[in-house]
Design an enzyme around this catalytic site. Structure first.
Site, short mmCIF file in Angstrom:
data_model
loop_
_atom_site.label_atom_id
_atom_site.label_comp_id
_atom_site.label_asym_id
_atom_site.label_seq_id
_atom_site.Cartn_x
_atom_site.Cartn_y
_atom_site.Cartn_z
CG ASP A 10 -41.26 5.48 86.95
OD1 ASP A 10 -42.19 4.70 86.65
OD2 ASP A 10 -41.28 6.68 86.64
CB CYS A 73 -43.35 2.35 88.17
SG CYS A 73 -43.83 2.04 86.46
CB CYS A 184 -49.59 7.18 85.79
SG CYS A 184 -47.99 7.37 84.96
CG HIS A 186 -44.45 9.77 84.36
ND1 HIS A 186 -44.23 8.44 84.59
CD2 HIS A 186 -43.36 10.23 83.70
CE1 HIS A 186 -43.05 8.10 84.07
NE2 HIS A 186 -42.51 9.17 83.52
N1 DGL Z 1 -44.75 6.06 85.85
C1 DGL Z 1 -45.32 4.84 85.45
C2 DGL Z 1 -46.61 4.47 86.12
O1 DGL Z 1 -46.82 4.88 87.24
C3 DGL Z 1 -45.20 4.40 84.01
C4 DGL Z 1 -45.56 5.34 82.93
C5 DGL Z 1 -45.18 4.77 81.57
O2 DGL Z 1 -44.00 4.58 81.31
O3 DGL Z 1 -46.10 4.52 80.77
O4 DGL Z 1 -47.40 3.75 85.59
#
Ligand code: DGL
Length: 272
Positions: A10, A73, A184, A186
């Site tokens: 990720d 990710c 996402c 996160h």
């Molecule tokens: N965690 C990532 C996602 O699922 C990327 C977030 C990022 O770095 O902008 O898209």
């Protein structure tokens, strides 16, 4: 081969939301988790650049003998999933896409919200998911780059986080969504804030458990499930600050981690 680790990548700590599910479902598996925090955030970056990063990490994980690659990710999948499968046709790769399908099935208002980053929103994968699963529903999308930043900082300021959440989600709430797709990895770490703002009547869909089930399915199909009775461990690698990563792993998933530093050199990820 079944004793070999699973590789995960990720831009940062987002993939920990999937790792925690993998740990729960497959506790004996070993994992190497790469957080490319030196290049964070991935969301605003162009596809070609992301492809280079993701390919570099994938090659590293392959050289480390990973029996399977998981890409928790969305931005990396949008930029590079098909490309990677073309490069490594015999290596099992588990990708992910925004969970539009369950949201479209569950909605009663007929309006679903998707929060994501720019790379995912602009990718072909997103267009294809909408095409396949959201023909009969209204999709309201919001790109939320600040959510990534807040999670990477370890959610230091609850008032500020509440404010950012309110700003991004207000238009979705006004559109009468009753499903929110976390596009996402996160974002699951913000779920208490998201639910607090939207209220209990909005279902929040985190794809992490489904991704973990897919990992198990693919390993089982290929006879690659680790048969050991001992708990597996995770090796963490970051291309930025190991101490900060170590703090985040503890804070977000409660694990005491050993984190190593990875170095980018001519498009290759290396460990000392
Ligand atoms: N965690 C990532 C996602 O699922 C990327 C977030 C990022 O770095 O902008 O898209």
């Amino acid at each position: 081969m079944s004793q070999q680790p699973i590789g995960m990548l990720d831009s940062g700590v987002g993939g920990l939301s999937v790792l925690r599910e993998v740990h729960q479902l497959l506790p004996v598996e070993h994992v190497i988790y790469v957080a490319d925090q030196g290049h964070l955030p991935y969301g605003p970056r162009p596809r070609e650049e992301l492809r280079g990063f993701v390919e570099g990490i994938a090659r590293y994980l392959l050289e480390r003998g990973c029996k399977l690659l998981v890409i928790p990710c969305n931005a990396a999948n949008a930029a590079a999933l098909h490309y990677l499968r073309g490069l490594f046709p015999t290596w099992p790769i588990v990708g992910m896409e925004p969970a539009i399908k369950p949201a479209a099935e569950h909605t009663r208002t007929g309006v679903i919200g998707v929060i994501t980053t720019k790379a995912t929103f602009q990718g072909e994968l997103f267009a294809s998911v909408i095409d396949r699963f959201a023909q009969n529903v209204q999709v309201e999308t919001q790109v939320c780059p600040d959510f990534v930043t807040v999670v990477e900082q370890g959610l230091p300021n609850p008032d500020e986080t509440r404010q950012i959440v309110a700003t991004y989600l207000a238009p979705l709430q006004a559109a009468n969504i009753d499903e929110l797709v976390l596009g996402c990895t996160h974002f699951p770490f913000l779920t208490p804030y998201l639910q607090d703002f939207l209220g209990a009547s909005v279902e929040i869909i985190d794809p992490a458990p489904a991704v973990a089930r897919q990992v198990k399915r693919v390993l089982a199909e290929r006879g690659l499930l680790n048969q050991s009775n001992e708990r597996g461990g995770t090796e963490y690698l970051t291309s930025a600050d190991p101490a900060h990563m170590q703090f985040l792993v503890k804070y977000l998933i409660g694990e005491t981690a050993v984190v190593n530093r990875g170095q980018w050199l001519d498009g290759r990820l290396m460990t000392p």
